[in-house]
Design a protein around this motif. Structure first.
Motif, PDB file in Angstrom:
ATOM      1  N   GLU A 213       0.832  -1.209   0.000  1.00 38.97           N
ATOM      2  CA  GLU A 213       0.000   0.000   0.000  1.00 38.97           C
ATOM      3  C   GLU A 213       0.862   1.254   0.000  1.00 38.97           C
ATOM      4  O   GLU A 213       0.518   2.263  -0.637  1.00 38.97           O
ATOM      5  CB  GLU A 213      -0.928   0.000   1.218  1.00 38.97           C
ATOM      6  CG  GLU A 213      -1.937  -1.140   1.230  1.00 38.97           C
ATOM      7  CD  GLU A 213      -2.777  -1.180  -0.033  1.00 38.97           C
ATOM      8  OE1 GLU A 213      -3.216  -0.093  -0.495  1.00 38.97           O
ATOM      9  OE2 GLU A 213      -2.997  -2.280  -0.568  1.00 38.97           O
ATOM     10  N   LEU A 214       1.986   1.202   0.696  1.00 39.88           N
ATOM     11  CA  LEU A 214       2.882   2.356   0.758  1.00 39.88           C
ATOM     12  C   LEU A 214       3.581   2.611  -0.577  1.00 39.88           C
ATOM     13  O   LEU A 214       3.976   3.739  -0.878  1.00 39.88           O
ATOM     14  CB  LEU A 214       3.921   2.153   1.871  1.00 39.88           C
ATOM     15  CG  LEU A 214       3.340   2.024   3.291  1.00 39.88           C
ATOM     16  CD1 LEU A 214       4.441   1.687   4.285  1.00 39.88           C
ATOM     17  CD2 LEU A 214       2.628   3.311   3.700  1.00 39.88           C
ATOM     18  N   LEU A 215       3.715   1.560  -1.371  1.00 36.15           N
ATOM     19  CA  LEU A 215       4.238   1.720  -2.730  1.00 36.15           C
ATOM     20  C   LEU A 215       3.166   2.314  -3.644  1.00 36.15           C
ATOM     21  O   LEU A 215       3.430   3.231  -4.431  1.00 36.15           O
ATOM     22  CB  LEU A 215       4.692   0.367  -3.289  1.00 36.15           C
ATOM     23  CG  LEU A 215       6.016  -0.187  -2.782  1.00 36.15           C
ATOM     24  CD1 LEU A 215       6.159  -1.663  -3.154  1.00 36.15           C
ATOM     25  CD2 LEU A 215       7.200   0.601  -3.336  1.00 36.15           C
ATOM     26  N   LYS A 216       1.951   1.792  -3.502  1.00 36.02           N
ATOM     27  CA  LYS A 216       0.864   2.246  -4.375  1.00 36.02           C
ATOM     28  C   LYS A 216       0.527   3.712  -4.169  1.00 36.02           C
ATOM     29  O   LYS A 216       0.238   4.433  -5.137  1.00 36.02           O
ATOM     30  CB  LYS A 216      -0.386   1.387  -4.141  1.00 36.02           C
ATOM     31  CG  LYS A 216      -0.267  -0.031  -4.644  1.00 36.02           C
ATOM     32  CD  LYS A 216      -1.504  -0.837  -4.286  1.00 36.02           C
ATOM     33  CE  LYS A 216      -1.412  -2.278  -4.719  1.00 36.02           C
ATOM     34  NZ  LYS A 216      -2.607  -3.070  -4.298  1.00 36.02           N
ATOM     35  N   ASP A 217       0.545   4.176  -2.900  1.00 36.63           N
ATOM     36  CA  ASP A 217       0.175   5.577  -2.665  1.00 36.63           C
ATOM     37  C   ASP A 217       1.374   6.530  -2.704  1.00 36.63           C
ATOM     38  O   ASP A 217       1.229   7.735  -2.475  1.00 36.63           O
ATOM     39  CB  ASP A 217      -0.596   5.729  -1.350  1.00 36.63           C
ATOM     40  CG  ASP A 217       0.255   5.426  -0.105  1.00 36.63           C
ATOM     41  OD1 ASP A 217       1.493   5.388  -0.201  1.00 36.63           O
ATOM     42  OD2 ASP A 217      -0.340   5.239   0.980  1.00 36.63           O
ATOM     43  N   GLY A 218       2.564   5.978  -2.974  1.00 36.00           N
ATOM     44  CA  GLY A 218       3.751   6.818  -3.136  1.00 36.00           C
ATOM     45  C   GLY A 218       4.457   7.200  -1.855  1.00 36.00           C
ATOM     46  O   GLY A 218       5.462   7.922  -1.894  1.00 36.00           O
ATOM     47  N   THR A 219       3.983   6.710  -0.707  1.00 33.48           N
ATOM     48  CA  THR A 219       4.596   7.069   0.575  1.00 33.48           C
ATOM     49  C   THR A 219       6.067   6.680   0.637  1.00 33.48           C
ATOM     50  O   THR A 219       6.910   7.444   1.130  1.00 33.48           O
ATOM     51  CB  THR A 219       3.838   6.387   1.736  1.00 33.48           C
ATOM     52  OG1 THR A 219       2.487   6.840   1.751  1.00 33.48           O
ATOM     53  CG2 THR A 219       4.484   6.715   3.070  1.00 33.48           C
ATOM     54  N   VAL A 220       6.385   5.485   0.153  1.00 30.76           N
ATOM     55  CA  VAL A 220       7.782   5.004   0.180  1.00 30.76           C
ATOM     56  C   VAL A 220       8.694   5.979  -0.559  1.00 30.76           C
ATOM     57  O   VAL A 220       9.761   6.356  -0.057  1.00 30.76           O
ATOM     58  CB  VAL A 220       7.893   3.606  -0.459  1.00 30.76           C
ATOM     59  CG1 VAL A 220       9.358   3.176  -0.543  1.00 30.76           C
ATOM     60  CG2 VAL A 220       7.091   2.594   0.331  1.00 30.76           C
ATOM     61  N   PHE A 221       8.277   6.380  -1.715  1.00 32.28           N
ATOM     62  CA  PHE A 221       9.121   7.254  -2.535  1.00 32.28           C
ATOM     63  C   PHE A 221       9.266   8.637  -1.905  1.00 32.28           C
ATOM     64  O   PHE A 221      10.341   9.237  -1.953  1.00 32.28           O
ATOM     65  CB  PHE A 221       8.550   7.351  -3.952  1.00 32.28           C
ATOM     66  CG  PHE A 221       8.261   6.010  -4.564  1.00 32.28           C
ATOM     67  CD1 PHE A 221       9.271   5.060  -4.693  1.00 32.28           C
ATOM     68  CD2 PHE A 221       6.983   5.677  -4.982  1.00 32.28           C
ATOM     69  CE1 PHE A 221       9.008   3.808  -5.238  1.00 32.28           C
ATOM     70  CE2 PHE A 221       6.708   4.437  -5.535  1.00 32.28           C
ATOM     71  CZ  PHE A 221       7.727   3.503  -5.660  1.00 32.28           C
ATOM     72  N   ALA A 222       8.189   9.133  -1.313  1.00 31.89           N
ATOM     73  CA  ALA A 222       8.260  10.429  -0.628  1.00 31.89           C
ATOM     74  C   ALA A 222       9.185  10.344   0.581  1.00 31.89           C
ATOM     75  O   ALA A 222      10.009  11.242   0.812  1.00 31.89           O
ATOM     76  CB  ALA A 222       6.855  10.857  -0.196  1.00 31.89           C
ATOM     77  N   ASP A 223       9.065   9.260   1.355  1.00 31.85           N
ATOM     78  CA  ASP A 223       9.913   9.082   2.540  1.00 31.85           C
ATOM     79  C   ASP A 223      11.387   8.982   2.177  1.00 31.85           C
ATOM     80  O   ASP A 223      12.260   9.473   2.909  1.00 31.85           O
ATOM     81  CB  ASP A 223       9.501   7.817   3.302  1.00 31.85           C
ATOM     82  CG  ASP A 223       8.169   7.977   4.013  1.00 31.85           C
ATOM     83  OD1 ASP A 223       7.720   9.128   4.186  1.00 31.85           O
ATOM     84  OD2 ASP A 223       7.577   6.947   4.406  1.00 31.85           O
ATOM     85  N   LEU A 224      11.690   8.328   1.061  1.00 35.27           N
ATOM     86  CA  LEU A 224      13.086   8.083   0.667  1.00 35.27           C
ATOM     87  C   LEU A 224      13.622   9.140  -0.288  1.00 35.27           C
ATOM     88  O   LEU A 224      14.794   9.087  -0.678  1.00 35.27           O
ATOM     89  CB  LEU A 224      13.209   6.690   0.035  1.00 35.27           C
ATOM     90  CG  LEU A 224      12.870   5.513   0.959  1.00 35.27           C
ATOM     91  CD1 LEU A 224      12.930   4.195   0.181  1.00 35.27           C
ATOM     92  CD2 LEU A 224      13.818   5.464   2.150  1.00 35.27           C
ATOM     93  N   GLY A 225      12.768  10.082  -0.674  1.00 32.23           N
ATOM     94  CA  GLY A 225      13.223  11.141  -1.570  1.00 32.23           C
ATOM     95  C   GLY A 225      13.511  10.657  -2.976  1.00 32.23           C
ATOM     96  O   GLY A 225      14.444  11.127  -3.633  1.00 32.23           O
ATOM     97  N   ILE A 226      12.706   9.710  -3.446  1.00 30.75           N
ATOM     98  CA  ILE A 226      12.892   9.149  -4.787  1.00 30.75           C
ATOM     99  C   ILE A 226      11.841   9.734  -5.720  1.00 30.75           C
ATOM    100  O   ILE A 226      10.635   9.511  -5.535  1.00 30.75           O
ATOM    101  CB  ILE A 226      12.784   7.613  -4.756  1.00 30.75           C
ATOM    102  CG1 ILE A 226      13.919   7.025  -3.901  1.00 30.75           C
ATOM    103  CG2 ILE A 226      12.820   7.032  -6.163  1.00 30.75           C
ATOM    104  CD1 ILE A 226      13.800   5.544  -3.677  1.00 30.75           C
ATOM    105  N   ASP A 227      12.281  10.466  -6.714  1.00 32.10           N
ATOM    106  CA  ASP A 227      11.362  11.075  -7.673  1.00 32.10           C
ATOM    107  C   ASP A 227      11.014  10.092  -8.783  1.00 32.10           C
ATOM    108  O   ASP A 227      11.881   9.417  -9.328  1.00 32.10           O
ATOM    109  CB  ASP A 227      12.000  12.327  -8.301  1.00 32.10           C
ATOM    110  CG  ASP A 227      12.202  13.433  -7.278  1.00 32.10           C
ATOM    111  OD1 ASP A 227      11.385  13.522  -6.345  1.00 32.10           O
ATOM    112  OD2 ASP A 227      13.197  14.195  -7.404  1.00 32.10           O
ATOM    113  N   GLY A 228       9.725  10.014  -9.100  1.00 33.82           N
ATOM    114  CA  GLY A 228       9.309   9.206 -10.248  1.00 33.82           C
ATOM    115  C   GLY A 228       9.123   7.733  -9.967  1.00 33.82           C
ATOM    116  O   GLY A 228       8.853   6.956 -10.892  1.00 33.82           O
ATOM    117  N   GLY A 229       9.256   7.320  -8.730  1.00 34.23           N
ATOM    118  CA  GLY A 229       9.040   5.916  -8.402  1.00 34.23           C
ATOM    119  C   GLY A 229      10.123   4.996  -8.929  1.00 34.23           C
ATOM    120  O   GLY A 229      11.285   5.381  -9.090  1.00 34.23           O
ATOM    121  N   ILE A 230       9.725   3.773  -9.224  1.00 27.64           N
ATOM    122  CA  ILE A 230      10.654   2.743  -9.702  1.00 27.64           C
ATOM    123  C   ILE A 230      10.754   2.815 -11.218  1.00 27.64           C
ATOM    124  O   ILE A 230       9.739   2.844 -11.918  1.00 27.64           O
ATOM    125  CB  ILE A 230      10.170   1.353  -9.244  1.00 27.64           C
ATOM    126  CG1 ILE A 230      10.233   1.263  -7.712  1.00 27.64           C
ATOM    127  CG2 ILE A 230      11.000   0.240  -9.872  1.00 27.64           C
ATOM    128  CD1 ILE A 230       9.630  -0.006  -7.142  1.00 27.64           C
TER     129      ILE A 230
END
Length: 277
Positions: A213-230
């Motif tokens: 769920e944290l991948l789907k809503d983008g939380t992981v990327f926001a927390d880690l400072g990753i732009d554009g996802g995987i």
């Protein structure tokens, strides 16, 4: 003249009584439902970090009772480490959870598995997605020099129900960061590449929620400072968890245009199908 020393209970080595027997050297109970243990390594055993073997004990019928267990120690280690759940009525783990140093287990020395570097195309960022004892193969790969040679960043996510179920992984990563021998083996500052992202689904913790769920809503990327996802041109992933978890992560990764690979055909992500837990 050679000094003769008496054989004591502490120095005596039990003769093998099981087929493919290996001796337990250490056992650590992390929670009421999780434990790890180390056993002697067969001199002839060669494996790639991330692979698994069949281990077990004799069943009540006198026949070997075996299950697939990922090797948690790296390929260069002199011992083999395993990380296991305790199932009170489980055919194997109901017995295995009671082993102690000096006991023996069965270990079939034929390692296999898909969570190996050879099954992935070259990339820059490597994701490890684990639930529960699915952390085990990544415990091996996090101590493998090639992991740090091949990637600029390693993100290890670990989702469990309770906080104390994260302790094995947290403790291992803490040890890696402080291990002088690993620094000498892999190069000073290698551990700076590790980004640890633990989550819980039941007990309150700093980061709550299923990693899916944290991948789907983008939380992981926001927390880690990753732009554009995987991204398929830079990101690679390995997955080890329950069947439902594996399928969910597979769908998410394919949604980012990553393709599932194998030893015979390397691609952008791989899943360990032998693990269920």
């Amino acid at each position: 003249m050679t000094e003769m020393k008496p054989v004591t209970e502490a120095t005596a080595v039990k003769a093998p009584v099981l087929p493919d027997a290996q001796t337990v050297t250490e056992v650590k109970h992390w929670t009421d439902s999780l434990f790890s243990f180390k056993v002697s390594r067969p001199a002839s055993l060669r494996f790639r970090s991330g692979e698994f073997v069949m281990i077990g004990l004799l069943g009540d019928n006198g026949k070997p009772l075996l299950r697939a267990y990922s090797i948690a120690s790296p390929s260069w280690d002199e011992e083999l480490e395993f990380y296991s759940i305790k199932v009170q009525d489980g055919p194997l783990t109901s017995k295995l959870q009671h082993i102690k140093a000096g006991d023996q287990i069965i270990l079939r020395p034929k390692p296999v598995g898909t969570l190996v570097h050879d099954a992935l195309l070259p990339g820059k960022r490597l994701w490890f997605f684990a639930t529960g004892t699915g952390f085990a193969p990544f415990a091996s790969l996090l101590r493998e020099p090639q992991t740090y040679e091949d990637y600029d960043e390693i993100i290890i996510t670990h989702t469990c129900r309770e906080v104390d179920e994260l302790e094995y992984g947290r403790h291992l990563i803490e040890d890696i960061r402080q291990d002088e021998m690993l620094a000498e083996l892999m190069g000073e500052g290698f551990a700076d590449k590790i980004r640890y992202y633990p989550t819980t689904t039941r007990e309150k913790s700093p980061k709550m929620g299923r990693i899916t769920e944290l991948l789907k809503d983008g939380t992981v990327f926001a927390d880690l400072g990753i732009d554009g996802g995987i991204k398929p041109d830079t990101d690679r992933a390995m997955v080890c968890g329950s069947l439902a978890f594996n399928l969910d992560i597979k769908e998410i990764l394919e949604g980012f245009d990553l393709r599932e690979g194998a030893n015979s055909e390397p691609k952008e992500f791989v899943i360990e199908k032998a693990f269920v837990g």
